[in-house]
Design an enzyme around this catalytic site. Structure first.
Site, short mmCIF file in Angstrom:
data_model
loop_
_atom_site.label_atom_id
_atom_site.label_comp_id
_atom_site.label_asym_id
_atom_site.label_seq_id
_atom_site.Cartn_x
_atom_site.Cartn_y
_atom_site.Cartn_z
N GLN A 1 52.92 56.73 44.64
CA GLN A 1 52.26 55.53 45.15
C GLN A 1 52.99 54.29 44.64
OE1 GLN A 1 48.52 56.51 43.21
NE2 GLN A 1 47.60 57.04 45.16
N HIS B 1 51.75 57.08 40.18
CA HIS B 1 51.67 55.68 40.60
C HIS B 1 52.80 54.89 39.96
CE1 HIS B 1 50.02 51.46 39.92
NE2 HIS B 1 50.23 51.54 41.21
N SER B 2 53.49 54.08 40.75
CA SER B 2 54.55 53.21 40.25
C SER B 2 55.60 54.03 39.49
CB SER B 2 53.93 52.10 39.40
OG SER B 2 54.89 51.12 39.06
N MET B 3 55.89 53.68 38.25
CA MET B 3 56.93 54.38 37.49
C MET B 3 56.54 55.82 37.16
SD MET B 3 59.46 52.32 37.26
CE MET B 3 60.49 52.97 35.96
N THR C 1 56.07 53.61 44.19
CA THR C 1 57.10 53.92 43.19
C THR C 1 58.45 53.38 43.63
OG1 THR C 1 55.97 55.94 42.47
CG2 THR C 1 58.33 55.79 42.03
#
Length: 886
Positions: free
Chosen positions: A151, A124-126, A153
């Site tokens: 997700q 997720h993200s980073m 990212t």
């Protein structure tokens, strides 16, 4: 919690690895005797390892449905909720820890019957970027990962490039993925974006680099994902049930029955992801569906000769086959369109290859050509592509207790395609485009001409009018963007008035000539009026979405121009002008923007590019954005005006705050007039500088910057109090001014002119001293305003350091340690300076002219590299210090 090797714990004390479980499953796995398929979840910026709960829980329910024939073990990494989107110094450390976790996870399955050799990763993200960075490690084997799902990212660039470590990390990862694309073919990557509701990471940043392999990488927006069709915010993408269901269904379809692990076949992996995330045919996934099938069963065969057909079913226990002969329609029509409101996963439409006079003997299943929409499943067949088909067969299954409707029609593509040119960008919503769809068709394609840039944004109004007032299924409107998977779907009742926002996440590539299309899946007895207008608010929203993170650069550039203007007035009038007045006078966009636009234009010529490269100058940020079709000259003007507004109100806020604090000080303490120290450099100040430099070196540079900032604020408040105290004293003198003047005259007549002149001179000197102090105060307020933005840009490092203080007292690496030491030396001198020293300097004229080229350079090179902004401000303040000395 999974026990890690002592060496790993010692090297990464802040990080942990967990296995998710609940109920009986958690009890059964306490001893870590695992038999499932390993999946590792990586949280993002300030994310919690507990966010894996949604994935693990739904995967467990799915495993229960198949009696645990297959199941997944979900692991999660605790990154101590680090702010890796704002501080890039720990990204490499996180990447190496994840590598250690993968080795530990695979070790848990050793000696099992179906031991895995790789791990699937969800980031997720980073966390998704950290997963991609694994492949840049020297000792990492790419076969340890076969599936990566990210997700929201930001793959393309950091949202806020606040330090060099962050941008360098991105450069290393993206360059590796581009240069080593052939080596990554065995890794299947899916990137899911949140859409327009994700205000933290715009979806354009989540699209994987286009030079990556197309056959093993896929980027989609959640609004285009079948059975989700909704935008999510940055956090809800982790627990959005529709997206999690799509992900878990895909995971179970990816299992190889022989190895009981995720399949090693990259083509099958991409086929599964396309099935669940791009185009869902309303069928259960099959790797190799049968090419031909026999239509059996004692069902009634009915021949349909009309070009348009509707059939409603309710509680009918008898199945039927409806056949549509194609020979009679091939000359008159180009396509056949069918829709079915029964949203099950059974086959329902076939193409007949071999038939007799009454029935079809052999057919091909055309249900795989269908597409699932929120209220119907539809199929569009181009007759020219199926020359071997004699009939299209619709199978109506027995509908006990069910009610659904089928519609079919033959049509010519030209008759259902309408061209609608979009309104100009600068129409500001005053003009509109309008079309009326009068025919009674089931499908319309409205092609939006010249809609290809990210700064275009429109409101589309669709009003439906129906002839018969009866119950009918809702209409479905889909805005289809052909060059990326970012469609948006809207369901509307009929009749109704619907508003749709049309804007892009990604601009049209230069080699693409396709056109965005508004698909209208309609009711047969309805007319549709479509009105398109430019939306000014949406355009501003797009500008903020794509360039809002560069606003601090424009704010600082405005303050820097104002600071230069104040130095110029100091030369011409001997007094420093007020911040708000000088901002209006000096901060002009025509001083800055044209220079950057000319440089970007000239960089298009080879001769200028060669000169630029020979001087080893960095790439202009506007040129990079322009090459990505994410730049427009007017955008810089709008951002400059926004920056000027923020700078103005920040100046007002500073002045008001200082006035408030000085009032409290005067009320509570009632100090005497501040004693002035003519020496800029004293042993005490040298000790302070050395002490703060030592603190910066041993702890955190941002912490030292914050300390010197507080000292500066305190000093400016004391100066403000001193000025107000002197002004109050002068006001008391002014009340008796006339009496004093009469007394001077009387003294001149009766005694001597010397005494009177002395008193008048003293009065003028007091006035001059207060004016000098006011001028000094104004200069300090402006410099403090500039320094505030340096503090804000370095604040993430300070927060990160404070959060991890229990693990390490020294921030390593520290992006602002050297800058902090320089700023401490500068500000310890500046906070004790006055305009009287600066006015006499030989360097003042140069110091007054430098802020303009610094502002230009800041906007040229700091827009996508925010960490460079403090360097420009530091250089300007250094010149000010030299003016105090030389």
């Amino acid at each position: 919690k999974i026990k890690l090797p002592k060496k790993t714990v010692r090297r990464y004390p802040a990080y942990e690895l967990y296995l998710y479980g609940e109920g009986n499953y958690a009890e059964a796995n306490k001893n870590l005797i695992l038999t499932g398929i390993p999946v590792l979840f990586l949280p993002g910026n300030a994310g919690s390892y507990k966010q894996v709960r949604s994935l693990g829980s739904i995967a467990l329910r799915k495993a229960e449905d198949v009696d645990f024939k297959y199941h997944f073990n979900f692991f999660s990494v605790n990154f101590n909720e680090e702010l890796v989107a704002l501080y890039g110094g720990s990204l490499q450390r996180q990447t190496k820890f994840v590598h250690e976790c993968i080795k530990v996870i695979l070790e848990l399955y050793r000696d099992r019957e179906f031991a895995p050799t790789s791990v699937a990763i969800i980031g997720h993200s980073m966390g998704g970027l950290v997963a991609r960075a694994l492949l840049t490690l020297k000792n990492f084997r790419p076969e340890l990962i076969n599936l990566l799902i990210t997700q929201a990212t930001p793959h393309v660039a950091p949202v806020m490039p606040l330090d060099k470590y962050l941008t360098d990390f991105y450069t290393a990862v993206n360059n590796h993925w581009i240069l080593k694309a052939q080596d990554l073919r065995n890794l299947t990557t899916l990137s899911v974006a949140g859409g327009f509701r994700d205000y933290q990471v715009r979806s354009g940043l989540t699209f994987l680099p286009r030079l990556s392999q197309h056959d093993s990488a896929l980027s989609v927006v959640s609004s285009a994902v079948p059975r989700a069709w909704a935008s999510t915010d940055h956090l809800s993408i982790v627990w959005c049930k529709e997206l999690i269901l799509a992900m878990i269904r895909a995971f179970f379809d990816l299992i190889d029955e022989n190895t009981r692990q995720i399949t090693e076949d990259p083509k099958k992996r991409m086929s599964v992801l396309n099935h669940h995330f791009v185009r869902h045919p309303a069928k259960m996934f099959e790797e190799s569906p049968d090419a031909f099938t026999e239509l059996t069963g004692a069902f009634t065969w009915i021949k349909v000769k009309t070009s348009k057909w509707t059939y409603s079913v309710y509680n009918d226990s008898n199945g039927k086959y409806f056949t549509f002969p194609l020979a009679s329609h091939r000359k008159s029509y180009s396509h056949i369109y069918c829709q079915n409101s029964m949203l099950d996963t059974s086959s329902w439409i076939y193409g007949c290859i071999n038939s007799n006079s009454s029935m079809c003997l052999e057919a091909t299943d055309l249900s795989w050509r269908a597409e699932l929409l929120p209220t119907v499943k539809v199929v569009i067949l181009k007759l020219q592509d199926y020359p071997s088909l004699s009939h299209v067969v619709i199978y109506v299954q027995p509908a006990v207790g069910n009610k659904f409707t089928l519609d079919c029609e033959f049509f010519k593509e030209d008759s259902r395609t309408v061209w609608l040119p979009v309104t100009p960008l600068f129409s500001f919503g005053l003009s509109s485009r309008k079309i009326l769809l009068n025919s009674t068709g089931l499908l319309y394609n409205v092609q939006l001409q010249h809609f290809d840039h990210i700064y275009q944004a429109f409101k589309i109004y669709i009003e439906s009018h129906c002839h018969l007032l009866k119950e009918r299924k809702p209409s479905v409107y889909r805005l289809h963007i052909p060059w990326s998977h970012e469609d948006s779907v809207t369901v509307a009742k009929v009749p109704s008035f619907t508003e749709i926002s049309a804007k892009l996440h990604v601009a049209q590539p230069g080699n693409d000539s396709s056109v965005p299309v508004l698909n209208i899946y309609s009711s047969s007895d309805c007319q549709y009026e479509i009105i398109l207008k430019t939306s000014l608010l949406q355009i501003l929203g797009q500008i903020i979405r794509f360039h809002g993170c560069s606003l601090p650069v424009y704010v600082v550039a405005n303050i820097l121009l104002t600071y230069g203007g104040q130095l110029s007035t100091l030369i011409s009038t001997g007094q420093c002008s007020e911040f708000s007045l000088e901002l209006v006078r000096s901060a002009k966009p025509y001083k800055v923007d044209p220079v950057i636009s000319i440089v970007v234009f000239l960089l298009g010529f080879n001769w200028f590019r060669e000169i630029w490269d020979s001087l080893s100058l960095p790439e202009v940020d506007a040129a990079v954005l322009s090459s990505q079709d994410a730049w427009f000259p007017l955008v810089s003007l709008i951002l400059f005006l926004f920056g000027a507004g923020i700078a103005y109100w920040s100046g007002v806020f500073f002045s008001s705050s200082l006035r408030l604090f000085s009032s409290l000080w005067l009320t509570l303490i009632r100090p005497s007039v501040l004693q002035k120290d003519n020496k800029l450099i004293t042993p005490r100040r040298v000790c302070v500088v050395v002490s703060l430099a030592l603190v910066s070196w041993t702890t955190c540079g941002a912490f030292t910057i914050f300390i010197i900032y507080l000292r500066y604020v305190f000093k400016v408040i004391k100066l403000h109090v001193s000025v107000r105290a002197e002004q109050n004293t002068l006001n008391g003198v002014e009340h008796s001014k006339e009496t004093s003047q009469n007394a001077i005259k009387h003294t001149v007549k009766k005694q001597s002119s010397v005494d009177g002149t002395s008193e008048a001179t003293q009065f003028l000197c007091n006035n001059r001293t207060i004016a000098e102090d006011v001028s000094t105060l104004r200069m300090h307020v402006t410099m403090l305003n500039l320094f505030t933005w340096i503090v804000l840009l370095n604040l993430p490092s300070l927060i990160y350091w404070l959060k991890n203080l229990r693990y390490n007292i020294r921030l390593d690496p520290d992006p602002c340690r050297s800058t902090a030491i320089i700023l401490v030396s500068i500000l310890e001198i500046l906070m004790n300076s006055s305009t009287s020293e600066v006015k006499l300097s030989k360097l003042l004229r140069m110091a007054a002219k430098v802020p303009l080229p610094l502002s230009v350079a800041m906007l040229a090179f700091g827009r996508t590299h925010l960490y460079k902004v403090p360097h420009f401000v530091t250089f300007s303040l250094l010149l000010h210090v030299l003016c105090c000395i030389v």
